[in-house]
Design an enzyme around this catalytic site. Sequence first.
Site, PDB file in Angstrom:
ATOM      1  N   HIS A  13       0.866  -1.199   0.000  1.00 11.90           N
ATOM      2  CA  HIS A  13       0.000   0.000   0.000  1.00 11.90           C
ATOM      3  C   HIS A  13       0.893   1.237   0.000  1.00 11.90           C
ATOM      4  O   HIS A  13       1.497   1.579   1.011  1.00 11.90           O
ATOM      5  CB  HIS A  13      -0.914   0.014   1.237  1.00 11.90           C
ATOM      6  CG  HIS A  13      -1.874   1.173   1.263  1.00 11.90           C
ATOM      7  ND1 HIS A  13      -3.224   1.006   1.432  1.00 11.90           N
ATOM      8  CD2 HIS A  13      -1.678   2.508   1.127  1.00 11.90           C
ATOM      9  CE1 HIS A  13      -3.830   2.183   1.404  1.00 11.90           C
ATOM     10  NE2 HIS A  13      -2.909   3.117   1.224  1.00 11.90           N
ATOM     11  N   HIS A  15       1.556   5.398  -1.741  1.00  9.91           N
ATOM     12  CA  HIS A  15       1.205   6.576  -2.547  1.00  9.91           C
ATOM     13  C   HIS A  15       2.486   7.150  -3.136  1.00  9.91           C
ATOM     14  O   HIS A  15       3.381   7.533  -2.392  1.00  9.91           O
ATOM     15  CB  HIS A  15       0.515   7.636  -1.678  1.00  9.91           C
ATOM     16  CG  HIS A  15      -0.754   7.128  -1.058  1.00  9.91           C
ATOM     17  ND1 HIS A  15      -1.977   7.240  -1.659  1.00  9.91           N
ATOM     18  CD2 HIS A  15      -0.972   6.458   0.102  1.00  9.91           C
ATOM     19  CE1 HIS A  15      -2.906   6.677  -0.895  1.00  9.91           C
ATOM     20  NE2 HIS A  15      -2.316   6.191   0.181  1.00  9.91           N
ATOM     21  N   LEU A  16       2.541   7.217  -4.468  1.00 11.36           N
ATOM     22  CA  LEU A  16       3.747   7.718  -5.139  1.00 11.36           C
ATOM     23  C   LEU A  16       3.564   9.095  -5.751  1.00 11.36           C
ATOM     24  O   LEU A  16       4.541   9.691  -6.206  1.00 11.36           O
ATOM     25  CB  LEU A  16       4.196   6.736  -6.228  1.00 11.36           C
ATOM     26  CG  LEU A  16       4.945   5.490  -5.747  1.00 11.36           C
ATOM     27  CD1 LEU A  16       5.217   4.556  -6.926  1.00 11.36           C
ATOM     28  CD2 LEU A  16       6.256   5.845  -5.046  1.00 11.36           C
ATOM     29  N   ARG A  17       2.301   9.577  -5.816  1.00 11.24           N
ATOM     30  CA  ARG A  17       2.026  10.886  -6.440  1.00 11.24           C
ATOM     31  C   ARG A  17       2.483  10.883  -7.906  1.00 11.24           C
ATOM     32  O   ARG A  17       2.613   9.836  -8.502  1.00 11.24           O
ATOM     33  CB  ARG A  17       2.674  12.043  -5.645  1.00 11.24           C
ATOM     34  CG  ARG A  17       2.435  11.998  -4.132  1.00 11.24           C
ATOM     35  CD  ARG A  17       0.992  11.893  -3.726  1.00 11.24           C
ATOM     36  NE  ARG A  17       0.838  12.083  -2.261  1.00 11.24           N
ATOM     37  CZ  ARG A  17      -0.184  11.603  -1.572  1.00 11.24           C
ATOM     38  NH1 ARG A  17      -1.124  10.867  -2.151  1.00 11.24           N
ATOM     39  NH2 ARG A  17      -0.275  11.846  -0.280  1.00 11.24           N
ATOM     40  N   ASN A  41      -5.070   7.344  -6.134  1.00 11.00           N
ATOM     41  CA  ASN A  41      -5.776   8.589  -5.768  1.00 11.00           C
ATOM     42  C   ASN A  41      -5.014   9.835  -6.218  1.00 11.00           C
ATOM     43  O   ASN A  41      -4.676  10.702  -5.423  1.00 11.00           O
ATOM     44  CB  ASN A  41      -6.099   8.625  -4.267  1.00 11.00           C
ATOM     45  CG  ASN A  41      -4.884   8.622  -3.372  1.00 11.00           C
ATOM     46  OD1 ASN A  41      -3.839   8.085  -3.737  1.00 11.00           O
ATOM     47  ND2 ASN A  41      -5.006   9.218  -2.199  1.00 11.00           N
ATOM     48  N   LYS A  97      -9.420  -0.056  -5.930  1.00 14.73           N
ATOM     49  CA  LYS A  97      -9.471   0.595  -4.618  1.00 14.73           C
ATOM     50  C   LYS A  97     -10.824   1.261  -4.378  1.00 14.73           C
ATOM     51  O   LYS A  97     -11.280   2.070  -5.180  1.00 14.73           O
ATOM     52  CB  LYS A  97      -8.344   1.645  -4.537  1.00 14.73           C
ATOM     53  CG  LYS A  97      -8.264   2.397  -3.213  1.00 14.73           C
ATOM     54  CD  LYS A  97      -7.783   1.526  -2.059  1.00 14.73           C
ATOM     55  CE  LYS A  97      -7.871   2.224  -0.718  1.00 14.73           C
ATOM     56  NZ  LYS A  97      -6.703   3.014  -0.364  1.00 14.73           N
ATOM     57  N   HIS A 134     -10.487   1.326   1.732  1.00 17.56           N
ATOM     58  CA  HIS A 134     -10.268   2.318   2.794  1.00 17.56           C
ATOM     59  C   HIS A 134     -11.473   2.201   3.717  1.00 17.56           C
ATOM     60  O   HIS A 134     -12.575   2.605   3.353  1.00 17.56           O
ATOM     61  CB  HIS A 134     -10.143   3.739   2.233  1.00 17.56           C
ATOM     62  CG  HIS A 134      -9.827   4.740   3.302  1.00 17.56           C
ATOM     63  ND1 HIS A 134      -8.591   5.320   3.452  1.00 17.56           N
ATOM     64  CD2 HIS A 134     -10.581   5.208   4.330  1.00 17.56           C
ATOM     65  CE1 HIS A 134      -8.602   6.129   4.510  1.00 17.56           C
ATOM     66  NE2 HIS A 134      -9.801   6.073   5.066  1.00 17.56           N
ATOM     67  N   HIS A 172      -4.669  -0.587   5.784  1.00 15.55           N
ATOM     68  CA  HIS A 172      -4.218   0.151   6.971  1.00 15.55           C
ATOM     69  C   HIS A 172      -5.197   0.035   8.152  1.00 15.55           C
ATOM     70  O   HIS A 172      -5.786   1.025   8.577  1.00 15.55           O
ATOM     71  CB  HIS A 172      -3.912   1.617   6.648  1.00 15.55           C
ATOM     72  CG  HIS A 172      -4.874   2.321   5.738  1.00 15.55           C
ATOM     73  ND1 HIS A 172      -6.228   2.312   5.926  1.00 15.55           N
ATOM     74  CD2 HIS A 172      -4.666   3.067   4.623  1.00 15.55           C
ATOM     75  CE1 HIS A 172      -6.811   3.022   4.976  1.00 15.55           C
ATOM     76  NE2 HIS A 172      -5.875   3.477   4.183  1.00 15.55           N
ATOM     77  N   LEU A 217      -4.888   9.222   7.895  1.00 21.08           N
ATOM     78  CA  LEU A 217      -6.196   8.575   7.992  1.00 21.08           C
ATOM     79  C   LEU A 217      -6.069   7.112   7.592  1.00 21.08           C
ATOM     80  O   LEU A 217      -5.361   6.826   6.628  1.00 21.08           O
ATOM     81  CB  LEU A 217      -7.210   9.292   7.093  1.00 21.08           C
ATOM     82  CG  LEU A 217      -7.661  10.653   7.641  1.00 21.08           C
ATOM     83  CD1 LEU A 217      -8.447  11.421   6.594  1.00 21.08           C
ATOM     84  CD2 LEU A 217      -8.478  10.468   8.924  1.00 21.08           C
ATOM     85  N   ASP A 245       1.548   2.666   3.492  1.00 20.99           N
ATOM     86  CA  ASP A 245       0.677   3.829   3.309  1.00 20.99           C
ATOM     87  C   ASP A 245       1.494   5.123   3.335  1.00 20.99           C
ATOM     88  O   ASP A 245       0.997   6.180   3.736  1.00 20.99           O
ATOM     89  CB  ASP A 245      -0.441   3.875   4.360  1.00 20.99           C
ATOM     90  CG  ASP A 245      -1.533   4.894   4.012  1.00 20.99           C
ATOM     91  OD1 ASP A 245      -1.683   5.233   2.833  1.00 20.99           O
ATOM     92  OD2 ASP A 245      -2.223   5.351   4.947  1.00 20.99           O
ATOM     93  N   HIS A 249       3.054  14.641   1.584  1.00 19.78           N
ATOM     94  CA  HIS A 249       2.427  15.942   1.322  1.00 19.78           C
ATOM     95  C   HIS A 249       3.492  16.995   1.573  1.00 19.78           C
ATOM     96  O   HIS A 249       4.331  16.829   2.465  1.00 19.78           O
ATOM     97  CB  HIS A 249       1.252  16.192   2.274  1.00 19.78           C
ATOM     98  CG  HIS A 249       0.068  15.315   2.027  1.00 19.78           C
ATOM     99  ND1 HIS A 249      -0.911  15.606   1.117  1.00 19.78           N
ATOM    100  CD2 HIS A 249      -0.282  14.118   2.570  1.00 19.78           C
ATOM    101  CE1 HIS A 249      -1.828  14.647   1.102  1.00 19.78           C
ATOM    102  NE2 HIS A 249      -1.472  13.724   1.980  1.00 19.78           N
ATOM    103  N   ALA A 261      -3.950  14.840   5.461  1.00 19.58           N
ATOM    104  CA  ALA A 261      -3.686  13.565   6.127  1.00 19.58           C
ATOM    105  C   ALA A 261      -2.646  12.787   5.350  1.00 19.58           C
ATOM    106  O   ALA A 261      -2.734  12.673   4.130  1.00 19.58           O
ATOM    107  CB  ALA A 261      -4.980  12.757   6.205  1.00 19.58           C
TER     108      ALA A 261
END
Length: 345
Positions: A13, A15-17, A41, A97, A134, A172, A217, A245, A249, A261
Amino acid sequence: MNRLTLRRPDDWHLHLRDGPQLRAVAGFTAERFTRAIVMPNLKPAITTVAQARAYRQRILEAAGENFQPLMTLYLTEQTSSAEIDAAAASGIIHGVKLYPAGATTHSDAGVRNIEKVYPALERMSSNGLPLLVHGETVDPQDDIFDREQRFIDTVLAPLIARFTTLKVVFEHVTTRAAVEFVQGARAGVAATITPQHLLLNRNALFAGGLRPHHYCLPVLKREQDREALLAAATGGDARFFLGTDSAPHARQDKESACGCAGVFSAHAGIELYAEAFEQAGRLDRLQGFASEFGAHFYGLQLNEEHITLLREEWTVPASYDFGGAQIVPFRAGEPIRWKLSRTAG
Ligand code: NCD
Ligand code: ZN
């Protein structure tokens, strides 16, 4: 023990943007992990196989060809059965997802009425494509610390009972209730656990003042929840596996009157788990959790290569570059007890 050699882990899980932010963070994951389940996302969300294919290419360019991004689709109320079939046939998409609309960062394109996605879930059940969830309700009336439990009762348990062959990852997990739910669930239900939820409880959000870099979150929970998560992660149960996760940011978006978050942990994505497992006296179980159980769940081969961690303290930098901005990493300016060995295992 001063050295720990493990089969190379995977992050289930992440997030790589995108763009310069992707190029800033991808290397941290690629250095430690062979594969990662990449969250969809983005803005706009990755809702089609074509978008996932293009994003995968950008990740390979940023992370290097040795890293294997395992792509996901973002489920919307418009996701068609044909798109699900195409995803299952693509060879590059490994999950879909579910974000309840409004639950977290970039979730507004997510699902409001779960019945609208029943046709897609039906198709995923027949195709063997896992649903990644989620698991929080979004009703502002629900206490934020109870949203995971409420989601289990009102959405997840009925969904798992209705779609009896759907593979589901409860992403998560943060509570004792979620751990017990997964332990008691039918076959084909698993969960990921983040490093911050193994190492911190909700006091860390308020230690000496408000700590935006510990805000993610689902939010950190009570000590008794952390203990249940640590017991589950280190218990040798193949239903629980690693998912950082890591969710970067920019500093100014975290240190804000309405902060985003997400905890960035990719810079120490395996080292932090080693700390947690060491705390529990179960370093012997890290390999199963980090390098085996997730691959079994997703029906993938185990990695053949290994990494070595050294029992050597290092201090995390105060910040890392984030494509022009800065990210404040987990443990910024503080020590971590395990260090990735950069010389061959
Ligand atoms: C994630 C993000 O920033 O994309 N944030 C987080 O707090 N975990 C989204 C998510 O996984 O909820
Ligand atoms: Zn996430």
